[in-house]
Write an enzyme that holds these catalytic residues in place. Structure first.
Site, short mmCIF file in Angstrom:
data_model
loop_
_atom_site.label_atom_id
_atom_site.label_comp_id
_atom_site.label_asym_id
_atom_site.label_seq_id
_atom_site.Cartn_x
_atom_site.Cartn_y
_atom_site.Cartn_z
N GLU A 1 8.90 -19.61 16.98
CA GLU A 1 10.30 -19.19 16.96
C GLU A 1 11.00 -19.69 18.24
O GLU A 1 12.11 -20.23 18.19
CB GLU A 1 10.38 -17.66 16.87
N HIS A 2 10.34 -19.51 19.38
CA HIS A 2 10.93 -19.99 20.64
C HIS A 2 11.12 -21.51 20.61
O HIS A 2 12.13 -22.02 21.07
CB HIS A 2 10.01 -19.63 21.81
N HIS B 1 5.59 -16.26 16.70
CA HIS B 1 6.61 -15.97 17.70
C HIS B 1 6.81 -17.14 18.67
O HIS B 1 7.94 -17.48 19.02
CB HIS B 1 6.21 -14.69 18.47
#
Lengths: 451, 440
Positions: free
Chosen positions: B71-72, B68
């Protein structure tokens, strides 16, 4: 885990604001209008790509018309809408809908009651039968109403766990005072329990009438078929106009108030709001552009840049305005860890001041206008979006050329317009500020937390 | 299964006369990248979804939240696109973009006017291999993710409980870990962790590109080849080892008291197979139909019995997705009517579950559930995003999306009352349950 939050407000607004414009000439060529015998206005966007039909119906009669001591009458009227009609009690009625894969439900907003229906085109007859009965012969059985009240009260109690819910509840009365927009659409546990079935029956009869009703239909149905369906199933609709008066314009220019709600949380929720503009305000387009620059969706706004991208203080920060019949609210919302709340508030304040003091740069304005005009096909790429948007265009009397005119009206917004509307709406001392968290944030310079 | 979407193209053939003019093409580039193109002409719009087969289940102990976090960072600059420029480039062309991470995958999408499709493909290709991971951007983005965790989980008593519930129910399975990561582990992530993760998984042979919308397929294929074919495959991809459906011989129980909660919440989960588990794949459809009959909507059994007939609850649902890479939880959830004893509600809920194994569902209930599922699929076909999602979600598990589309209505209709009774008896057994309770 999304990198960005899809706030329902944001979605709704994007539909609403820049929404309506679709450049599809082919779509528009197929738009047809007619009136039912009872005076309801029907608009059809015919499209046979998928074997399904979306229907959206708008009538006046939202929460702004609730009796002042019984917030939630419109909301409960909407909730009761699919709880049985004619010969069918609630369970039988809903079983029939589910058996045919039809969804039919109503919802209350501030100005309006709204019905949505989705059906396969092969079950149009069944769907319109249920719709017609719900409009004209609702059962409103006490046992279902009592269950509804129980569920709504429990839901409201559960919502008290959410800081955003509590912030919203506190903010609207600060913005609106005695104006009907101050009231929560879904009421509160006390007001919901005061409502009687007689209130619901009265409200249903007052709201669901031919004159003023807008029925938008998109999908796999021909004009002839739709005319035939509405003739047969809406024949009993009351042809006399309802008695809902226009919504008064909320007072602007009041000095803002700060309010803190204590909750034991790792973050402080910040919610700022003022009275904004109505749907037919001449500044509507300038406001659309200004809002996009300040805190519109995507990761490109000034607030996002300052608070999220530059400093990592928040996951999301947005501004939004809801243009209604009366002046709807303009709001800014975010959450940040307790220690950063003061810093975030002062950064928001800086951005507001900046927009009122300095004209937006040419390049920034051009980019935002390119986004707004360029993204409009995205807002109308499904039957649900088409029905939704057209129902609002017609209800708010935006004119059938609304979509055609929209891009040029956005393009016409100048640097001066943006500054004018910023000065009109973003005046710091008028903002109300609600904070929810461990402690009331203070600004370094000793100012009140009101920006 | 995906309530809002599965299945369709043929669904429409079977259901009604006109069919959608959906033409599709599937490619496998020499470097191993999987590509699916679907033409859908309703609006002059196109969506690209880039799916990477990497999610929190692939993370090692102590590194939760890594997928995650990456992803950022995928929006924070490449060799050719400076930090924070990515979304601006797309917005300037009237487009929208976002991404999401789950236990199984990380997915990036861009939606924009059809004539700008090249921009989307160019940007996706650029960040597949050209990401510049810089300390400055990482520091600030790591703070953003901590705020995300605070807003999603730490500020919500229900989510705090659900995080513990998943730990209890999934045990040593990687699905026990939060996708966003624990706060301590998010804080401890380093730029080096991200580089390793990026180099290990962001490669054409670990990616599926799905493009749906109004476009010329030849033209799009040419562009896809132009941007993606030159990229080299990654030689050593490793994914989490899938665990077998666990045997559980006694129920587990989690009780959480949290003063922030205003009304109790009850949840239960049973380990069940998914479409991706070949050995048990045939059980996914009966489980899906069963979940609708038991607890989807106002005419489901749980709603009728718990809320209307016995007045024990104010909400009651059942849920099953069927799409996970590994096994997953079939869930029940309910909120008691204020004043009702949770024990009494729990007993009543389990009685309904047992009844499914004891007696067959009626023909009308079965038909109603199947009709509903198939109608929902037709509705989902109205959205290019949902079409793309379904294809990607299947492809990322190495499942043939075509078979799924074409066979969906037939497979749903093939589910019998005996099938439902069988899967209820096999999976929804009292000793296989994990219960979670949140109360003030």
């Amino acid at each position: 885990m999304n990198r960005r939050r899809w706030q329902w407000v944001g979605l709704l607004l994007s539909l609403w604001i820049m929404g309506f414009q679709l450049a599809l000439a082919t779509e528009r060529d197929k738009i047809r209008q007619f009136s039912t015998t009872a005076g309801a206005g029907v608009i059809l966007i015919e499209n046979h790509v998928n074997p399904m039909v979306e229907v959206r119906i708008l009538v006046r009669g939202g929460s702004a018309y609730d009796p002042s001591d019984r917030a939630g009458v419109a909301y409960m009227t909407a909730w009761m809408f699919n709880e049985g009609a004619g010969e069918l009690n609630s369970t039988t009625f809903q079983e029939r809908l589910h058996y045919y894969g039809i969804s039919l439900a109503a919802n209350a907003h501030q100005d309006t009651l709204e019905i949505s229906m989705t059906t396969l085109s092969e079950h149009l007859e069944e769907a319109w039968t249920r719709l017609g009965e719900s409009l004209t012969q609702p059962r409103l059985d006490p046992v279902d109403f009592q269950r509804g009240v129980r569920e709504r009260v429990a839901e409201l109690m559960k919502s008290e766990e959410e800081p955003a819910f509590r912030a919203g509840r506190a903010l609207y009365p600060l913005i609106y005072g005695d104006h009907p927009y101050a009231r929560p659409v879904n009421g509160n546990p006390e007001s919901i329990q005061k409502i009687t079935l007689a209130d619901i029956r009265r409200h249903h009869i007052a709201a669901f009438r031919g004159p003023g009703m807008v029925i938008a239909v998109a999908g796999d149905v021909t004009l002839e078929k739709l005319q035939e369906l509405t003739t047969r199933h809406l024949a009993k609709l009351n042809p006399l106009p309802g008695q809902f008066p226009p919504i008064p314009q909320a007072v602007t220019g009041k000095k803002g108030v700060a309010h803190h709600i204590e909750m034991d949380l790792p973050q402080t929720t910040l919610r700022l709001g003022v009275v904004g503009i109505s749907r037919d305000d001449p500044d509507f387009y300038a406001m659309t552009v200004m809002n996009q620059i300040l805190g519109g969706g995507g990761l490109t706004s000034r607030l996002t840049n300052s608070i999220r991208e530059q400093r990592g203080l928040a996951y999301g920060i947005f501004s939004h305005f809801s243009p209604l019949s009366g002046r709807g609210p303009f709001q800014i919302s975010t959450e940040t860890k307790t220690e950063s709340a003061s810093e975030a508030l002062s950064l928001i304040r800086q951005e507001l001041t900046q927009l009122t003091r300095e004209r937006v740069g040419e390049e920034e304005l051009r980019d935002v206008k390119r986004y707004l005009t360029g993204s409009f096909p995205l807002q109308l790429d499904g039957l649900d979006k088409l029905a939704e948007s057209w129902s609002r265009i017609v209800f708010y009397q935006r004119g059938l050329d609304y979509l055609d005119k929209w891009p040029e009206r956005i393009r016409a917004v100048t640097q001066k317009d943006v500054q004018r509307v910023s000065r009109r709406i973003l005046e710091i001392k008028r903002f109300n500020v609600v904070t929810v968290g461990k402690q009331k944030p203070e600004l370094a310079n000793g100012d009140d937390i009101r920006p | 299964m995906w309530r809002v979407s599965l299945g369709l193209i043929l669904g429409i053939f079977l259901l009604s006369t006109p069919l959608m003019a959906m033409e599709s093409r599937e490619l496998r580039l020499d470097n191993g990248m999987s590509v699916v193109l679907v033409r859908e002409n309703k609006a002059p719009v196109v969506v690209t979804q880039m799916w990477y087969k990497v999610g929190s289940m692939d993370e090692t102990l102590g590194k939760s939240g890594l997928s995650h976090m990456l992803e950022h960072m995928m929006f924070q600059g490449t060799k050719t696109v400076p930090p924070e420029e990515f979304s601006k480039l797309i917005a300037r062309e009237g487009g929208e973009d976002n991404a999401s991470t789950s236990s199984d995958y990380t997915m990036y999408y861009i939606k924009l006017a059809s004539d700008r499709i090249e921009l989307a493909l160019r940007l996706e290709a650029d960040r597949m291999r050209g990401l510049q991971l810089e300390e400055k951007e990482f520091k600030s983005e790591n703070l953003v993710v901590r705020e995300e965790r605070r807003v999603r989980t730490d500020s919500d008593p229900n989510q705090r409980m659900m995080e513990k519930f998943r730990q209890t129910a999934y045990g040593d399975h990687p699905y026990a870990r939060p996708v966003i990561g624990t706060m301590a582990e998010i804080e401890a992530l380093t730029l080096n962790d991200l580089k390793t993760w990026y180099n290990g998984y962001y490669a054409p042979n670990n990616a599926t590109l799905v493009v749906v919308g109004n476009m010329d397929l030849d033209q799009t294929e040419k562009l896809v080849r132009h941007y993606f074919a030159p990229m080299a495959a990654h030689p050593g991809l490793t994914h989490a080892v899938l665990k077998d459906l666990p045997s559980q011989d006694s129920p587990r129980r989690l009780e959480v008291s949290d003063k922030a909660t205003k009304l109790p919440y009850w949840v239960a989960g049973y380990a069940v197979p998914t479409l991706a588990m070949s050995e048990w794949m045939q059980d996914a459809f009966p489980l899906d139909v069963l979940s609708v009959i038991l607890g989807n909507g106002n005419t489901s059994r749980l709603h009728q019995r718990m809320i209307r007939e016995r007045g024990l609850a104010v909400s009651a649902h059942a849920g099953y997705s069927g799409f996970s890479r590994s096994w997953e939880l079939f869930t029940l959830s309910a909120m008691p009517k204020p004043g009702v004893d949770l024990k009494e509600l729990e007993k009543a809920l389990f009685e309904e579950v047992s009844r499914l194994a004891e007696e067959q569902v009626s023909a009308r209930e079965l038909e109603k559930a199947c009709n509903g599922l198939i109608a929902e699929h037709v509705y989902a076909m109205d959205s290019i995003d949902r079409i793309a999602w379904l294809i990607g979600r299947m492809r990322v598990n190495d499942l043939d999306w075509r078979i799924m589309f074409e066979e969906y209505p037939r497979r749903v209709r093939a589910v019998t009352a005996q099938d439902i009774q069988r899967v209820a008896a096999q999976y929804l057994r009292p000793e296989r349950v994990t219960v979670g309770i949140l109360q003030p």
